[in-house]
Design an enzyme around this catalytic site. Structure first.
Site: not given
Lengths: 1199, 352
Positions: A425, A809, A583
């Site tokens: 990550d 993404r 969000f």
């Protein structure tokens, strides 16, 4: 929360709102009732609060918990059952039973003793671990809690708590059970809780009690509370709860908002009062504790194959013996008396049954070929490796966060030595997740000086020198803010060309967020509680620009704006927050509708560039273009960007929209989806204000670590939610060492053609010698197509041809898919490392999951197999611990294989000389103790202490790691070599001893019998096998000497005593030791047996040295590694740089989950959950805030 | 194990909460330094350098060759006379059916003449050697009862002894196949007219006599069944004095074995002819077993057995040879220790 003026005002208006609220609750109550009559509902429980007698008949479970696996009675049966789930143990149980039958050549002790010893050791270990759990449980169960009793708070231990009790929890206290929240010292009946133990999120969450119960705060009042709670049965869903509180014939609906879960702690609230609903094992947290899916190492799976091969060998040997026995048996051997009433076992007239029965006989005889103590030895070794070496390695101790490494499983140590792919990550793992507001673009103008590390690195490569701008002396550098530009700081923005845009920009930063404040309402002392550090950084930035957000109430945001109209003028401006559009990872944006004090209605929105640009109003293309350029510029500097936009709303449009919104909000099905749809309606025709750029600093030592790992032959893939530009930059920065870089970059459609083209290109460039290193950059959308089964293979081939891969993404699910693509498709060993909830899926999908601990929440760590504090510790974890573990376990396994095969083969050769009758060569006890005493300890010592080169050299020559990736030490070739020398040695043992033993011994001329010869042979075997161990050691500590010497000594001590006790071997050793023959043989046989191995090792080292051997030789004259001095200083003395970062670490900080707006949502979107079709629940935080939102805006202004 | 301890630890951590996270930072989790946990135990790191290899070989050969020579000399010192007699001792007319002959009650005395090739110093050990006789057969080895042999009180204990355990319901002492098949050929020796005394005392291991065979256990019902397996025993002598039995019952490891029969305690000179009067009673003809009579002296190492000496010499010689080979290789193409060019990543891509 110090009750400010705002609260008073709200309270005063409460009466006016009451009617509206009851209508609202009435609606929810109906739905709850609907829920209860649903047929699939498993029923509900009724709890009488504050009334122990009434609850008695129901027999709710107590609040004491037990995480132990066994209790006193179940320990033996259950523990044994667990042990016999292992095939090896079952096999030995079978053999033991077989050896009780008359067909067995051996006494049952031969097999029973090792089996019971192995079981004994395993059970002791189990008992020890269970004991620790028990103690842990006792500590928890005896924590004190205040419970209401006769109008006073009485302190009792947690375990005495019962359902229905009224308890009081003080600030920072933990909830002892799942509680119904009744009252709090805070105004408005709210309390703040921290749920980090549950989901790892450290931001505070709000819970709000039902208004009807707010008053039951003092013991006098609380004792009057006689409610009846009807709620769902205990379940493991952390985010749902339905129930009713029936109080004085009034039914009040309960929601998760009133539930305080065990394991959470109370924050920012003096104390709360609650009623116990679920206790002990019925609490949600306990019902959630489940076993992490256990992973087995690849090596162990290969070991299974070896064991199978051994079974094959065993069967082959037995078959040979059985056929031989069938042929041999004959009544001619009259001294065996095979004529008269002999059993089938030896009956010459039925040769077939003789052969079959002999087969079983031989299976029991040769059972030692399967190394029974192997598994338990490996387990012990791995356990110690974890507990003592990995967990206590000072090299992997992080001073700043006070975090040592943690091995959460001991199954995978050696797997660490064979990792070929690392999936990492980015945020929080490679970078620090310390977000700092760095640059911004307002109205087409870039503000902010300074250069990111990536820019510096890029410039360095280009050979350019960066002119570091002189920082102005007043530059503010606080946590979350590293920005300096005199053009807009300290109110200077008013002189810029577009001050109005600036104003909107700053207001957007100050208003459009979900941050909570904590502490004093002064700019220096306030701390922000944010769901993501990005948000905190933005709010901090607004503060520094003079828009100080200092207070939030459920409906209002208060901003202290300075210099709005003119210098020195500071005003507190309240903004009424009408709606918050949340969000989430699909929306990638967040909006707030607010009403200015003057009645102006504005929607502020911030989000990812892609989604914002789609929703911008037409026109002003120039600004859009410039801003996009700026965004790309920020992206290439490695910054995280957000676009800000706003929109003025006209009241009529808003009202009509708001109705739809309320409808969506109160809908029961697909609420999230409907809310998103409604949000789309208003989030359009936005006006772009600008963009922010936040720097996420790289973690210490990351580039060096990546370089080292790359040299070690490990390929690193970065799976990130970041923008492509950022990701590519990271790739440039860290993975691509050479100059020639070709990035096969493709997006979106025509994926197939692109894949094909790229693959051809890649293969072409692979063919050309020293071709450029390839990096594949692929984005999430494209990956979605590429992961299609038909394209998967091509993607895999392409990515395997690239030296590094960057996926940007990507969603958590895709992270897991990519991981398992390589794991299953390429059959390589994979490691995933990450820090956040969004990495959980990939951590679980990979062979090895590593969590970053210390800074972040616990969720990744909870799912991981190893937890380390810093990415750079991977070097130590893999190159040192992993490599050593792999080496050691390989040695242990091959050595076990060798010693058992050798021993069993001597038996086998003897069988040929006994008419294939299956007579044992060795005494029962020799055979049974061979594995568990005479050869047990040294191999464990090797498993613990052997090291080929020192830790420092392991890191200096990362290439050594490739030996593990290629699995050089546990190939079939290695096994065959060992097997060859086993056969050779066993032949030497058997034949040398028997041939030399057939003449009279000593001057007395007496002859040896069977037991003399076999004792002699056994002595040789024990000595040789132990010496062979020393030969394969790379480093010999005194423990080696002690264990090897001890094992040989143990044999002699044993036989000296034993031969006085047993008939058949009576005095044998004394007879033997009285002859010269004994001593000559004991010198000859081991040396002859080991000669083969010695020559092999010598030649191998001379002509075909392993890399580690060359390194050993290169550094043979180095002094003993004296990193000790350095190690002793870790954590004691700090370098100036360390001191600085230590100081930063000491600053109060919010430890919170990364929800970078670029994407990524924390929560339970685990790979497995998604596969099971489990819907990812919404965040608790959202629940809290949504509830605090009023259904309708107030028609009148507040002041 | 890991799986098991992971889950509860997680839940307990969740339940008892961050007792430590709430604790002050001073509470360091820094692991303590110890040589063990940091894996820095002092160790010797042997590297098998060419020097070591060569010196090890030389050392082995230097030690082994003398031992080999000494053992070989010892073995060569031993004078051994072997006479295979199982066929020779059957009258020519009976050789077509040897088994019938051996089972008949004919007089089976046979005379063999041996010539002493070298001077043999007393004591001269007399062995009989049987071949193809599986004393180590599983059925045979266990067919005895050590308790019964040792003490009078358990003489009815005949477990393991089947089928030679009971006769008419009473126990056989000593029971079992081993005792039952006791070797019963007899030898007496004479040199010219002088008969040579055979001392049959002390031919068994002392530990067997003292411990395994009781001095109050007397043979009973032995060989009184229908089928005689071998020799009989003097029922008036306790087992501890039946040395032939004791020797026989120390079962041999291999199907070809020698057992001590007795000693001749006078020197025999070179060229002496020894007449052996041989009672050929034992049936090895059923299974085509050979029978040999062996006269042998001993050395410090024992009887004649060149194996050890040859093995030592061979290994010593081999090591010397290897040492020379390695030295030559070392001189012709010396290997620089720790040559980085040997590292796989410094060699051509593709590696080893």
């Amino acid at each position: 929360m110090s009750g400010g003026g705002g609260w008073e005002r709200i309270r005063s208006t409460r009466g006016g709102r009451l009617s509206r609220e009851t209508s609202l609750t009435g609606r929810t109550a109906r739905t709850v009732r609907l829920g209860r009559v649903q047929p699939q509902a498993p029923g509900y429980r009724t709890i009488f609060c504050n009334d122990r007698e009434a609850n008695l008949p129901v027999r709710f479970k107590g609040n004491s918990i037990s995480t132990t696996k066994y209790n006193f009675l179940t320990f033996l049966p259950k523990g044994l059952f667990e042990q016999f789930r292992r095939v090896a143990n079952c096999y030995f149980l079978l053999i033991s039973i077989l050896s009780m039958t008359p067909i067995s050549p051996v006494n049952p002790v031969t097999n029973v003793v090792p089996l019971s010893l192995v079981l004994f050791v395993s059970l002791i270990k189990e008992a020890f671990e269970d004991w620790k759990r028990l103690q842990n449980d006792m500590v928890i169960n005896n924590n004190p809690v205040d419970v209401l009793h006769d109008q006073v708070w009485e302190t009792i231990p947690w375990k005495k708590l019962q359902v229905g009790d009224i308890v009081r929890i003080k600030q920072d206290g933990f909830f002892p059970a799942d509680l119904l929240f009744l009252a709090s010292t805070n105004a408005d009946g709210v309390c703040y809780i921290e749920t980090s133990n549950l989901d790892g999120e450290t931001n505070l969450k709000i819970r709000k009690a039902v208004e009807r119960t707010w008053d039951y705060l003092t013991p006098e009042k609380a004792v009057e509370f006689k409610g009846e709670v009807q709620c769902e049965q205990p379940n493991n869903s952390l985010y749902t709860f339905t129930g009713n509180l029936i109080i004085e014939n009034q039914t009040l609906p309960l929601s998760p908002n009133q539930l305080l879960l065990r394991g959470c702690s109370l924050r920012n609230t003096e104390y709360i009062v609650g009623a116990v609903i679920f206790t002990g094992h019925e609490t949600k947290v306990m019902m959630n504790s489940m076993n992490v899916p256990s992973k087995r190492s690849t090596l162990e799976r290969k070991l299974d194959k070896l064991i199978l091969a051994l079974f094959g060998t065993l069967f082959g040997m037995c078959l040979v013996g059985a056929i031989g026995s069938g042929i041999f048996i004959s009544s001619d051997y009259y001294y065996l008396e095979l004529q008269r009433g002999v059993g089938l076992e030896f009956n010459p007239s039925s040769r077939f049954s003789v052969a079959i029965l002999t087969l079983f006989t031989l299976i029991t005889l040769y059972s030692t070929i399967i190394p029974i103590s192997l598994y338990v030895s490996i387990e012990m070794i791995k356990f110690i490796q974890c507990a003592q070496f990995i967990n206590k390695d000072l090299h992997m101790y992080h001073v700043e966060t006070n975090t040592p490494a943690l091995a959460r499983t001991s199954n995978l140590n050696e797997e660490l030595g064979q990792v070929e792919y690392i999936f990492s990550d980015k945020t929080g793992t490679l970078t620090r997740n310390l977000m700092e507001f760095f640059k911004c673009s307002i109205g087409g103008e870039v503000y902010g000086t300074g250069f990111t590390e990536i820019e510096r690195g890029g410039a360095q490569r280009m050979g350019a020198k960066i002119q570091e701008a002189q920082r102005s002396p007043h530059a503010v550098h606080e946590k979350g803010f590293n920005f300096d530009d005199s053009r807009i700081m300290r109110g200077a923005w008013r002189n810029e060309s577009n001050p109005d845009v600036c104003k909107e920009f700053f207001r957007c930063l100050a208003i459009c967020h979900t941050v909570l404040t904590e502490g004093d309402e002064s700019p220096d002392k306030i701390t922000y509680q944010a769901a993501s550090p990005d948000e905190a950084a933005l709010v901090t930035a607004a503060k520094n620009f003079g828009f100080f957000f200092y207070r939030r109430t459920p409906t209002m945001i208060y901003v202290r704006e300075s210099h709005v109209e003119k210098m020195g003028n500071i005003t507190d401006v309240p903004y009424e927050i009408l709606n918050v559009l949340e969000f989430n990872s699909t929306r990638k944006r967040q909006s707030v509708v607010c009403r200015y004090a003057d009645g102006r209605l504005v929607l502020y929105c911030k989000g990812a560039d892609t989604v914002i640009y789609e929703r911008l109003a037409d026109g002003n293309n120039e600004l859009k273009k410039i801003t996009r350029e700026h965004l790309e510029q920020f992206g290439s500097a490695g910054l995280r960007t957000l676009c800000l936009a706003y929109k003025d709303l006209n009241p009529e449009t808003y009202e009509s929209w708001n109705e739809k919104f309320i409808q969506a909000k109160s809908s029961l099905r697909d609420r999230e989806k409907k809310l998103d749809e409604v949000a789309e309606l208003i989030e359009k025709d936005l006006i772009l204000i600008g963009a922010t750029a936040i720097e996420d600093k790289l973690q210490e030592g990351v580039p060096a670590c990546i370089e080292t790992l790359a040299k070690a032959g490990i390929k690193i893939w970065v799976l990130t939610g970041d923008k492509m530009e950022t990701a590519i930059n990271i790739a440039y920065e860290h993975f691509v060492q050479g100059d020639q870089v070709e990035i096969a970059r493709f997006m979106k459609e025509v994926v197939k053609e692109e894949l094909k083209r790229c693959l051809e290109e890649a293969q072409h460039s692979m063919c050309t010698v020293s071709g450029p290193k390839l990096t594949l950059v692929i984005d999430g959308k494209c990956l979605m197509y590429a992961l299609d089964p038909s394209l998967r293979v091509m993607l895999l081939n392409l990515s395997l041809n690239c030296s590094s891969v960057v996926c940007c993404r990507v969603s958590p699910l895709q992270k897991a898919q990519v991981t398992s693509l390589v794991k299953k498709g390429a059959r390589k060993i994979t490691l995933s490392i990450g820090d956040g909830a969004n990495d959980v899926s990939m951590i679980q999908a990979a062979h090895i999951g590593v969590g970053i601990s210390g800074m972040e929440g616990m969720q990744a760590v909870m799912a991981s197999d190893f937890a380390i504090a810093q990415f750079r510790f991977l070097t130590d974890l893999l190159l040192v611990h992993g490599r050593w573990s792999y080496l050691r376990i390989c040695k242990v396994i091959t050595y076990f294989f060798y010693k058992n095969l050798t021993f069993t083969l001597t038996q086998f050769w003897f069988t040929f000389h006994t008419g294939f009758s299956g007579q044992r060569f060795y005494d029962d006890w020799f055979q049974s103790l061979y594995n568990v005493i005479f050869t047990a300890l040294p191999v464990i010592i090797v498993g613990l202490f052997d090291k080929d080169v020192s830790a420092a050299l392991s890191k200096k020559y990362p290439e050594l790691y490739k030996e593990g990736i290629k699995n050089m030490f546990f190939k079939w070739r290695v096994v065959w070599t060992w097997a060859f020398f086993s056969v050779y040695q066993s032949l030497v043992f058997y034949h040398f001893v028997t041939i030399s033993g057939t003449s009279g011994k000593n001057l007395s001329g007496r002859m040896f019998g069977l037991w003399d010869v076999s004792t002699m042979a056994f002595t040789c075997v024990v000595i040789t096998v132990n010496l062979r161990l020393l030969m394969m050691c790379n480093s010999i500590t005194r423990w080696h000497y002690i264990s090897v010497g001890g094992s040989i000594l143990a044999w002699f001590v044993f036989i000296l005593i034993y031969s006085l006790l047993r008939e058949n071997v009576y005095y044998v050793i004394y007879v033997l030791m009285g002859t010269f023959y004994f001593y000559l043989t004991i010198i000859l046989v081991p040396i002859v047996a080991l000669l083969g191995d010695f020559i092999y090792q010598g030649v191998e080292r001379w002509f075909f040295p392993y890399d580690y051997q060359v390194v050993q030789e290169m550094h043979r004259n180095d002094p003993e590694d004296n990193s000790r001095a350095g190690l002793l200083e870790i954590g004691n003395r700090l370098t100036p740089q360390e001191e600085r970062s230590y100081a930063i670490a000491q600053l109060p900080r919010e430890l919170s989950k990364h929800t970078g707006f670029a994407f990524d949502s924390p929560g339970y979107e685990s790979f497995f959950a998604a596969q099971l079709g489990v819907h990812a629940p919404q965040k608790a935080w959202d629940v809290a805030r949504r509830a605090s939102m009023r259904g309708k805006p107030k028609p009148s202004k507040k002041h | 194990m890991s799986n098991d301890n992971a889950a509860p630890s997680s839940s307990s951590a969740a339940a008892n909460g961050s007792a430590d996270s709430a604790a002050p930072r001073r509470n360091s989790k820094r692991p303590k330094y110890s040589k063990f946990t940091q894996q820095e135990l002092p160790a010797c790191k042997p590297i098998l350098t060419p020097g070591w290899v060569i010196s090890a070989f030389l050392l082995v050969s230097v030690i082994f060759v003398p031992i080999g020579v000494a053992s070989l000399f010892a073995s060569r010192d031993v004078v051994e006379v072997v006479d295979r007699y199982e066929t020779a001792c059957i009258p020519a007319q009976n050789r077509t059916n040897k088994v019938a002959y051996i089972q008949s009650s004919a007089n089976k005395i046979c005379v063999r003449t041996l010539t002493v090739p070298k001077r043999m110093k007393a004591p001269i050990y007399i062995y009989y050697e049987l071949d193809n006789f599986y004393q180590n057969h599983r059925r045979y080895v266990k067919s005895r009862n050590d308790m019964q042999l040792r003490s009078n009180s358990s003489q009815d204990d005949t477990s393991n002894c089947k089928p030679e355990d009971l006769i008419n319901g009473t126990a056989i002492v000593p029971c079992g196949l081993i005792a039952w098949s006791l070797f019963n050929d007899t030898y007496s020796f004479s040199r010219g007219n002088e008969s040579l005394n055979v001392n049959k005392k002390d031919i068994s291991w002392k530990s067997d006599r003292d411990h395994k065979f009781g001095d109050n256990v007397f043979p009973k019902n032995f060989q009184s069944g229908g089928l005689k397996g071998g020799g009989s025993l003097n029922e008036s002598k306790p087992l501890s004095e039946q040395e032939d039995l004791i020797v026989w019952m120390r079962t041999a490891a291999l199907p070809t074995f020698r057992k001590l029969y007795g000693r001749i305690e006078v020197d025999l000179n070179r060229g002496d002819t020894i007449n052996v009067t041989l009672g050929n009673h034992y049936n090895t003809y059923s299974f085509n077993g050979k029978k040999r009579l062996v006269l042998s002296t001993t050395s410090w190492l024992g009887g004649k057995n060149d194996f050890l000496g040859i093995a030592y010499l061979t290994v010593g010689g081999l090591c010397l040879f290897l040492a020379v080979c390695f030295i030559i290789v070392y001189l012709v193409k010396p290997r620089r220790l720790g040559d980085p060019s040997y590292l796989s990543w410094n060699r051509s891509p593709g590696g080893r």
